[in-house]
Design a protein around this motif. Structure first.
Motif, PDB file in Angstrom:
ATOM      1  N   ARG A 145      28.128  74.154  59.154  1.00 14.71           N
ATOM      2  CA  ARG A 145      28.004  73.154  60.206  1.00 14.71           C
ATOM      3  C   ARG A 145      28.338  71.759  59.692  1.00 14.71           C
ATOM      4  NH1 ARG A 145      25.899  69.388  62.832  1.00 14.71           N
ATOM      5  NH2 ARG A 145      25.581  69.464  65.080  1.00 14.71           N
ATOM      6  N   GLU A 146      27.895  71.452  58.477  1.00 14.63           N
ATOM      7  CA  GLU A 146      28.182  70.135  57.913  1.00 14.63           C
ATOM      8  C   GLU A 146      29.683  69.930  57.716  1.00 14.63           C
ATOM      9  OE1 GLU A 146      26.401  67.432  57.178  1.00 14.63           O
ATOM     10  OE2 GLU A 146      24.644  68.333  58.105  1.00 14.63           O
ATOM     11  N   PHE A 147      30.381  70.978  57.268  1.00 13.17           N
ATOM     12  CA  PHE A 147      31.816  70.845  57.023  1.00 13.17           C
ATOM     13  C   PHE A 147      32.632  70.855  58.315  1.00 13.17           C
ATOM     14  CE2 PHE A 147      30.821  72.253  52.633  1.00 13.17           C
ATOM     15  CZ  PHE A 147      31.499  71.253  51.949  1.00 13.17           C
ATOM     16  N   VAL A 148      32.121  71.516  59.369  1.00 10.60           N
ATOM     17  CA  VAL A 148      32.880  71.625  60.613  1.00 10.60           C
ATOM     18  C   VAL A 148      32.585  70.463  61.554  1.00 10.60           C
ATOM     19  CG1 VAL A 148      33.218  73.009  62.714  1.00 10.60           C
ATOM     20  CG2 VAL A 148      33.112  74.124  60.479  1.00 10.60           C
ATOM     21  N   SER A 149      31.303  70.104  61.706  1.00  9.30           N
ATOM     22  CA  SER A 149      30.971  69.074  62.697  1.00  9.30           C
ATOM     23  C   SER A 149      29.940  68.061  62.216  1.00  9.30           C
ATOM     24  CB  SER A 149      30.447  69.744  63.976  1.00  9.30           C
ATOM     25  OG  SER A 149      29.258  70.468  63.705  1.00  9.30           O
ATOM     26  N   GLY A 150      29.549  68.137  60.954  1.00 11.73           N
ATOM     27  CA  GLY A 150      28.525  67.232  60.441  1.00 11.73           C
ATOM     28  C   GLY A 150      29.097  66.123  59.577  1.00 11.73           C
ATOM     29  N   GLU A 151      28.271  65.626  58.665  1.00 13.06           N
ATOM     30  CA  GLU A 151      28.650  64.486  57.841  1.00 13.06           C
ATOM     31  C   GLU A 151      29.799  64.798  56.884  1.00 13.06           C
ATOM     32  OE1 GLU A 151      27.213  61.177  57.833  1.00 13.06           O
ATOM     33  OE2 GLU A 151      26.734  62.028  59.785  1.00 13.06           O
ATOM     34  N   ARG A 181      32.462  66.518  57.349  1.00 11.72           N
ATOM     35  CA  ARG A 181      33.805  66.660  57.930  1.00 11.72           C
ATOM     36  C   ARG A 181      34.610  65.371  57.748  1.00 11.72           C
ATOM     37  NH1 ARG A 181      30.805  64.695  62.014  1.00 11.72           N
ATOM     38  NH2 ARG A 181      31.810  63.391  63.608  1.00 11.72           N
ATOM     39  N   ASN A 182      33.922  64.269  57.527  1.00 10.22           N
ATOM     40  CA  ASN A 182      34.569  62.969  57.360  1.00 10.22           C
ATOM     41  C   ASN A 182      34.646  62.652  55.873  1.00 10.22           C
ATOM     42  OD1 ASN A 182      35.121  60.175  57.168  1.00 10.22           O
ATOM     43  ND2 ASN A 182      34.282  59.820  59.214  1.00 10.22           N
ATOM     44  N   MET A 183      35.859  62.641  55.327  1.00 11.72           N
ATOM     45  CA  MET A 183      36.025  62.472  53.883  1.00 11.72           C
ATOM     46  C   MET A 183      35.416  61.169  53.370  1.00 11.72           C
ATOM     47  SD  MET A 183      36.948  63.698  51.043  1.00 11.72           S
ATOM     48  CE  MET A 183      37.834  65.144  51.613  1.00 11.72           C
ATOM     49  N   SER A 184      35.560  60.085  54.133  1.00 16.39           N
ATOM     50  CA  SER A 184      35.040  58.808  53.666  1.00 16.39           C
ATOM     51  C   SER A 184      33.519  58.825  53.555  1.00 16.39           C
ATOM     52  CB  SER A 184      35.482  57.676  54.600  1.00 16.39           C
ATOM     53  OG  SER A 184      34.952  57.858  55.908  1.00 16.39           O
ATOM     54  N   LYS A 185      32.862  59.591  54.440  1.00 14.59           N
ATOM     55  CA  LYS A 185      31.404  59.706  54.374  1.00 14.59           C
ATOM     56  C   LYS A 185      30.966  60.786  53.393  1.00 14.59           C
ATOM     57  CE  LYS A 185      29.948  57.973  58.908  1.00 14.59           C
ATOM     58  NZ  LYS A 185      29.147  58.258  60.108  1.00 14.59           N
ATOM     59  N   VAL A 219      32.481  61.788  50.514  1.00  9.58           N
ATOM     60  CA  VAL A 219      32.809  61.656  49.106  1.00  9.58           C
ATOM     61  C   VAL A 219      31.606  61.251  48.259  1.00  9.58           C
ATOM     62  CG1 VAL A 219      33.600  59.249  49.363  1.00  9.58           C
ATOM     63  CG2 VAL A 219      34.450  60.652  47.460  1.00  9.58           C
ATOM     64  N   VAL A 220      30.745  60.371  48.771  1.00 10.29           N
ATOM     65  CA  VAL A 220      29.613  59.908  47.952  1.00 10.29           C
ATOM     66  C   VAL A 220      28.553  61.001  47.773  1.00 10.29           C
ATOM     67  CG1 VAL A 220      27.731  58.250  47.782  1.00 10.29           C
ATOM     68  CG2 VAL A 220      30.004  57.477  48.424  1.00 10.29           C
ATOM     69  N   PRO A 221      28.026  61.629  48.844  1.00 14.37           N
ATOM     70  CA  PRO A 221      27.037  62.688  48.609  1.00 14.37           C
ATOM     71  C   PRO A 221      27.591  63.885  47.852  1.00 14.37           C
ATOM     72  CG  PRO A 221      27.621  62.559  50.943  1.00 14.37           C
ATOM     73  CD  PRO A 221      28.191  61.353  50.284  1.00 14.37           C
ATOM     74  N   VAL A 222      28.870  64.214  48.059  1.00 14.57           N
ATOM     75  CA  VAL A 222      29.461  65.329  47.307  1.00 14.57           C
ATOM     76  C   VAL A 222      29.537  64.971  45.825  1.00 14.57           C
ATOM     77  CG1 VAL A 222      31.592  66.618  46.912  1.00 14.57           C
ATOM     78  CG2 VAL A 222      30.761  66.300  49.240  1.00 14.57           C
ATOM     79  N   ALA A 223      30.030  63.772  45.521  1.00 17.02           N
ATOM     80  CA  ALA A 223      30.104  63.337  44.124  1.00 17.02           C
ATOM     81  C   ALA A 223      28.713  63.253  43.503  1.00 17.02           C
ATOM     82  CB  ALA A 223      30.805  61.980  44.039  1.00 17.02           C
ATOM     83  N   ALA A 224      27.735  62.739  44.269  1.00 18.10           N
ATOM     84  CA  ALA A 224      26.359  62.639  43.755  1.00 18.10           C
ATOM     85  C   ALA A 224      25.796  64.013  43.449  1.00 18.10           C
ATOM     86  CB  ALA A 224      25.485  61.917  44.778  1.00 18.10           C
ATOM     87  N   ALA A 225      26.065  64.998  44.325  1.00 15.78           N
ATOM     88  CA  ALA A 225      25.577  66.355  44.090  1.00 15.78           C
ATOM     89  C   ALA A 225      26.228  66.961  42.854  1.00 15.78           C
ATOM     90  CB  ALA A 225      25.852  67.223  45.318  1.00 15.78           C
ATOM     91  N   VAL A 226      27.540  66.744  42.691  1.00 14.02           N
ATOM     92  CA  VAL A 226      28.237  67.269  41.506  1.00 14.02           C
ATOM     93  C   VAL A 226      27.676  66.622  40.235  1.00 14.02           C
ATOM     94  CG1 VAL A 226      30.455  67.365  40.311  1.00 14.02           C
ATOM     95  CG2 VAL A 226      30.346  67.839  42.762  1.00 14.02           C
ATOM     96  N   GLY A 227      27.485  65.303  40.263  1.00 12.72           N
ATOM     97  CA  GLY A 227      26.887  64.629  39.111  1.00 12.72           C
ATOM     98  C   GLY A 227      25.472  65.112  38.848  1.00 12.72           C
ATOM     99  N   LEU A 255      19.666  64.804  52.739  1.00 10.64           N
ATOM    100  CA  LEU A 255      19.932  66.139  53.264  1.00 10.64           C
ATOM    101  C   LEU A 255      21.339  66.603  52.910  1.00 10.64           C
ATOM    102  CD1 LEU A 255      18.923  68.544  54.921  1.00 10.64           C
ATOM    103  CD2 LEU A 255      19.843  67.436  56.957  1.00 10.64           C
ATOM    104  N   THR A 256      22.325  65.715  53.030  1.00 15.10           N
ATOM    105  CA  THR A 256      23.706  66.086  52.715  1.00 15.10           C
ATOM    106  C   THR A 256      23.845  66.430  51.241  1.00 15.10           C
ATOM    107  OG1 THR A 256      24.439  64.535  54.421  1.00 15.10           O
ATOM    108  CG2 THR A 256      26.107  65.388  52.939  1.00 15.10           C
TER     109      THR A 256
END
Length: 437
Positions: free
Chosen positions: A100-106, A108-112, A114-122, A177-178
């Motif tokens: 749901r997050e990738f299809v219609s949530g936060e 799906r928008n790359m600009s939004k 990038v930060v939580p994805v990078a933070a999770a990877v770190g 949450l993201t």
């Protein structure tokens, strides 16, 4: 003709509040997870008290009780059923939320995203490095636990927030949450690729049959439980027998469910994924995860001397250091680097101390950490018991430090929360969300 000076590009906002419908959805999820986190704390306390009481033999006998059908490789202990069976429900919800997050949530928008994805990877990479560095000279057995401190437990973290009564702004709740959703995705990948053994390709291929039928039915918006549940159970059983950890089946089933409502079929309102999540999340947060915690968290400490001896194990030291320091450095450092290198800026009303508080809170690892500890060392082994003590200790220390930081900002958070709830025109949507929509 003179060239007109170009306007400077507007700085991208990170950790910004979402739309109002997304805000309401996230608030409902966090409310359910907060209740689940409270039950998780109760279950953990009950397990520790029983496992260290004069009646401890009864606890371990109950956890080791076998039942199930052996020819199907399903004669398992109660503890094993909780980790492989009940946690599949938790990971099914994770699969639904991820899609749901990738299809219609936060996400799906790359600009939004990038930060939580990078933070999770770190927040996964740095704790793994910290643990590995502290266990380099301890042999291959100790190094198997490198992934234990990489997971964040959103329910436990939210329980901490509820206890300290902090009023996190919408942007920080969305970020938390993201980050946890991406963290779950990384944990799923780690379990599937690094903690599977004795792979049986024929059984894994056979699992594709019920999984395919399940996918076909849900794509056609069939909601009949008497059709879906047997197919889900067959997929789980075949994945379990194949050597892949059975919780991965839950994720695959979650990914199969459509997110958006079908206009062709005249559907209105939430999609099937959101509907199933709404129904099953209380079962996951209120029953499956607390029962798993009850059977997994029980460890005989042996008094203060036993506790001190457990923490002297390099495995335990690595976990505590990785949860407290590694997670904080990983989440905060990556967020800071991405923000500065992309010329982005924090949303109005937020400061870097807020990010530091959330980074500390990300060090609260429990459910998935306990599962990975069992997969790393074997349930009931000395390293597994020491790892459980370390997970509890590191999570407690991270929670206490996060409490100090977030409580310092609680007055400011309360002011932001009041602004987010103000609806001057009385149209049912707070004014701040109308400006950002």
């Amino acid at each position: 003709m003179a060239k007109r000076p170009s306007r400077p590009a507007l700085a991208t906002r990170v950790l910004s509040r979402s739309s109002y419908p997304e805000y309401l959805r996230i608030s409902e999820i966090l409310r359910l997870e907060t209740v689940g986190g409270a039950l998780l704390l109760v279950a953990t306390a009950a397990a520790l008290i029983w496992a260290n009481s004069p009646a401890a033999d009864g606890y371990f006998a109950l956890r080791g009780m076998l039942f199930g059908y052996e020819p199907w490789h399903l004669q398992l202990s109660l503890g094993h059923w909780a980790s492989d069976g009940l946690l599949a429900i938790f990971f099914f919800i994770a699969g639904l939320e991820l899609k749901r997050e990738f299809v219609s949530g936060e996400l799906r928008n790359m600009s939004k995203a990038v930060v939580p994805v990078a933070a999770a990877v770190g927040g996964v990479a740095v704790p793994a490095v910290v643990y590995t560095l502290l266990n380099l000279g301890q042999g291959a057995e100790s190094l198997r636990g490198w992934a234990i401190p990489t997971a964040t437990d959103i329910a436990f973290a939210l329980a901490v927030l509820a206890v300290i009564n902090t009023h996190l702004p919408a942007a920080l709740r969305t970020f938390l949450l993201t980050l946890a959703v991406v963290d779950d995705l990384l944990a799923i990948g780690i379990i599937a690729f690094f903690y599977s053994s004795g792979l049986q390709p024929a059984l894994l291929l056979a699992a594709l049959v019920p999984l395919g039928l399940f996918t076909l039915l849900v794509q056609k918006r069939v909601r009949s439980w008497y059709l879906l549940l047997p197919l889900a159970a067959a997929t789980w059983g075949l994945v379990h027998a194949s050597g892949i950890h059975a919780t991965v089946a839950g994720v695959l089933l979650g990914f199969a469910v459509p997110v958006l409502a079908s206009r062709k079929r005249g559907e209105t309102g939430p999609g099937m994924a959101e509907s199933l999540e709404h129904r099953l999340r209380p079962l996951s947060a209120g029953f499956a995860v607390p029962v798993f915690a009850f059977f997994s968290a029980g460890v005989a400490l042996g008094g203060f001397d036993g506790f001190r001896s457990a923490l002297a194990d390099p495995v335990a030291l690595g976990i505590v250091a990785a949860l407290v320091a590694g997670k904080t450095v990983g989440v905060f450092g990556t967020t800071f680097l991405v923000t500065k290198t992309t010329r982005a800026k924090l949303d109005d009303g937020l400061a870097w101390i807020d990010v530091a508080g959330l980074a500390l809170l990300a060090g609260v690892g429990f459910t998935v950490s306990l599962l990975i500890a069992e997969l790393s060392f074997g349930a009931g082994s000395a390293h597994d018991d020491h790892a459980k003590v370390a997970i509890l200790t590191g999570s407690l220390v991270a929670a206490l430090l996060a409490t100090v930081v977030l409580r310092l900002r609680n007055r400011h958070y309360r002011t932001v929360e009041e602004a987010e709830q103000r609806d001057a025109d009385g149209d049912g949507v707070p004014d701040l969300f109308e400006r950002t929509s």
